[in-house]
Design a protein around this motif. Structure first.
Motif, PDB file in Angstrom:
ATOM      1  N   SER A  20       0.804  -1.225   0.000  1.00  0.00           N
ATOM      2  CA  SER A  20       0.000   0.000   0.000  1.00  0.00           C
ATOM      3  C   SER A  20       0.835   1.272   0.000  1.00  0.00           C
ATOM      4  CB  SER A  20      -0.924   0.010   1.219  1.00  0.00           C
ATOM      5  OG  SER A  20      -0.161  -0.026   2.423  1.00  0.00           O
ATOM      6  N   VAL A  21       2.167   1.132   0.057  1.00  0.00           N
ATOM      7  CA  VAL A  21       3.058   2.300  -0.034  1.00  0.00           C
ATOM      8  C   VAL A  21       3.694   2.304  -1.419  1.00  0.00           C
ATOM      9  CG1 VAL A  21       5.075   3.480   0.910  1.00  0.00           C
ATOM     10  CG2 VAL A  21       3.510   2.279   2.444  1.00  0.00           C
ATOM     11  N   THR A  49       5.150  -0.709  -3.915  1.00  0.00           N
ATOM     12  CA  THR A  49       4.658  -0.582  -5.282  1.00  0.00           C
ATOM     13  C   THR A  49       5.516   0.460  -5.988  1.00  0.00           C
ATOM     14  OG1 THR A  49       2.380  -1.237  -4.781  1.00  0.00           O
ATOM     15  CG2 THR A  49       2.707   0.184  -6.690  1.00  0.00           C
ATOM     16  N   VAL A  50       6.031   0.119  -7.153  1.00  0.00           N
ATOM     17  CA  VAL A  50       7.049   0.948  -7.808  1.00  0.00           C
ATOM     18  C   VAL A  50       6.619   1.342  -9.223  1.00  0.00           C
ATOM     19  CG1 VAL A  50       9.411   0.961  -8.720  1.00  0.00           C
ATOM     20  CG2 VAL A  50       8.943  -0.022  -6.463  1.00  0.00           C
ATOM     21  N   ALA A  79       0.996  12.337 -14.071  1.00  0.00           N
ATOM     22  CA  ALA A  79       0.048  11.256 -14.367  1.00  0.00           C
ATOM     23  C   ALA A  79       0.400   9.987 -13.591  1.00  0.00           C
ATOM     24  CB  ALA A  79       0.033  10.970 -15.870  1.00  0.00           C
ATOM     25  N   ALA A  80       1.690   9.688 -13.498  1.00  0.00           N
ATOM     26  CA  ALA A  80       2.120   8.503 -12.745  1.00  0.00           C
ATOM     27  C   ALA A  80       1.794   8.648 -11.267  1.00  0.00           C
ATOM     28  CB  ALA A  80       3.611   8.280 -12.946  1.00  0.00           C
ATOM     29  N   LEU A  81       1.950   9.863 -10.736  1.00  0.00           N
ATOM     30  CA  LEU A  81       1.613  10.096  -9.328  1.00  0.00           C
ATOM     31  C   LEU A  81       0.118   9.905  -9.100  1.00  0.00           C
ATOM     32  CD1 LEU A  81       2.273  11.007  -6.456  1.00  0.00           C
ATOM     33  CD2 LEU A  81       2.105  13.386  -7.248  1.00  0.00           C
ATOM     34  N   SER A  82      -0.701  10.398 -10.015  1.00  0.00           N
ATOM     35  CA  SER A  82      -2.149  10.232  -9.872  1.00  0.00           C
ATOM     36  C   SER A  82      -2.531   8.756  -9.882  1.00  0.00           C
ATOM     37  CB  SER A  82      -2.867  10.964 -11.009  1.00  0.00           C
ATOM     38  OG  SER A  82      -2.679  12.368 -10.914  1.00  0.00           O
ATOM     39  N   ARG A  87      -4.006   3.843  -6.218  1.00  0.00           N
ATOM     40  CA  ARG A  87      -3.734   2.474  -5.816  1.00  0.00           C
ATOM     41  C   ARG A  87      -3.179   2.357  -4.402  1.00  0.00           C
ATOM     42  NH1 ARG A  87      -0.672  -1.800  -5.263  1.00  0.00           N
ATOM     43  NH2 ARG A  87      -1.248  -3.714  -6.366  1.00  0.00           N
ATOM     44  N   CYS A  88      -2.422   3.354  -3.958  1.00  0.00           N
ATOM     45  CA  CYS A  88      -1.689   3.269  -2.702  1.00  0.00           C
ATOM     46  C   CYS A  88      -2.206   4.274  -1.664  1.00  0.00           C
ATOM     47  CB  CYS A  88      -0.200   3.531  -2.943  1.00  0.00           C
ATOM     48  SG  CYS A  88       0.571   2.348  -4.080  1.00  0.00           S
ATOM     49  N   ASP A  89      -2.001   3.939  -0.394  1.00  0.00           N
ATOM     50  CA  ASP A  89      -2.408   4.831   0.696  1.00  0.00           C
ATOM     51  C   ASP A  89      -1.451   6.013   0.837  1.00  0.00           C
ATOM     52  OD1 ASP A  89      -4.514   3.116   1.261  1.00  0.00           O
ATOM     53  OD2 ASP A  89      -3.332   1.958   2.714  1.00  0.00           O
TER      54      ASP A  89
END
Length: 255
Positions: A20-21, A49-50, A79-82, A87-89
């Motif tokens: 989740s990170v 998650t990478v 866009a990648a950050l969004s 997906r992640c907390d």
């Protein structure tokens, strides 16, 4: 018909789903995701998650880089950050060289979405009189000798360009004043790695970042056995270990 540009081997983006990170990693100017993949795989092995995007114009041929600029590179990371935020907390953003500048800009414009920052030899200011000529030279010269593969470790390769496209370079350096002016918007915990022997970016930006950010947590680590692309150099294991510990401390365990 225009022939599609082929992405070089090892310059492809990387996406690995884990816990989740999330961690978003950005390569530098004229480089490619190859410079960040060992770091990304290390984080993924730890459960994070990478995402490692390929910035527009990179990883193909240097002429492609002169057709894009800062807004394109920032847009790719944005866009990648969004996608990671959905997906992640929690999400950390890491960047090498220009990737460090892009990471800072994300933290300035999206402070609620960037939970931690890790920078390696970030490029936000350089004392080099030649840079003042770039806005004029770009109209006469498409490129100048490259700055890539500044790596002490033999055999390492960031899969970058042998030329520095001047229009693209100007697009990068003309963003620095606004980036520096907005550093007070950065509140995320910050970890910065700085090589003592860097032939691309001098130490000017380190003090600018240290004095400019509003982060309550700031850590600065000196790298004594690496050149500019430290993520592929002798100090890479130190970067991997310290960054994973820092992200876990402030964002929690990825598992």
């Amino acid at each position: 018909m225009t022939t599609p540009t082929t992405v070089k081997p090892h310059a492809e983006p990387l996406s690995i789903d884990g816990g989740s990170v999330g961690v978003l990693l950005s390569h530098g100017f004229t480089g490619s995701p190859a410079s960040m993949k060992p770091w990304g795989h290390d984080l993924a092995d730890r459960g994070f998650t990478v995402r490692i995007p390929r910035l527009p114009g990179h990883g193909t041929r240097w002429q492609d880089l002169n057709r894009v600029g800062w807004d394109d590179w920032y847009g790719e990371l944005d866009a990648a950050l969004s996608e990671l935020r959905e997906r992640c907390d929690r999400v950390a953003v890491c960047g090498l060289s220009m990737g460090g500048a892009l990471a800072l800009r994300l933290a300035e414009l999206r402070p609620d979405d960037v939970d931690a920052l890790v920078l390696v030899n970030p490029a936000v200011a350089v004392r080099n009189w030649r840079l003042h000529l770039v806005p004029f030279l770009k109209y006469a010269l498409p490129s100048m000798p490259g700055i890539g593969n500044d790596i002490k470790k033999p055999g390492a390769d960031e899969v970058g360009y042998g030329r520095t496209p001047l229009r693209a370079l100007h697009s990068q350096i003309r963003t620095w004043p606004q980036l520096r002016a907005d550093l007070g918007r950065v509140t995320a915990p910050l970890l910065v790695f700085r090589s003592t022997d860097d032939h691309v970016v001098d130490g000017t930006g380190l003090g600018v970042i240290r004095d400019g950010v509003a982060s309550k947590v700031t850590e600065f680590v000196t790298l004594t056995d690496s050149f500019h692309v430290a993520t592929l150099d002798f100090d890479a294991p130190l970067i991997f270990e310290r960054s994973a510990a820092f992200i876990t401390e402030h964002l929690g365990s990825p598992r």
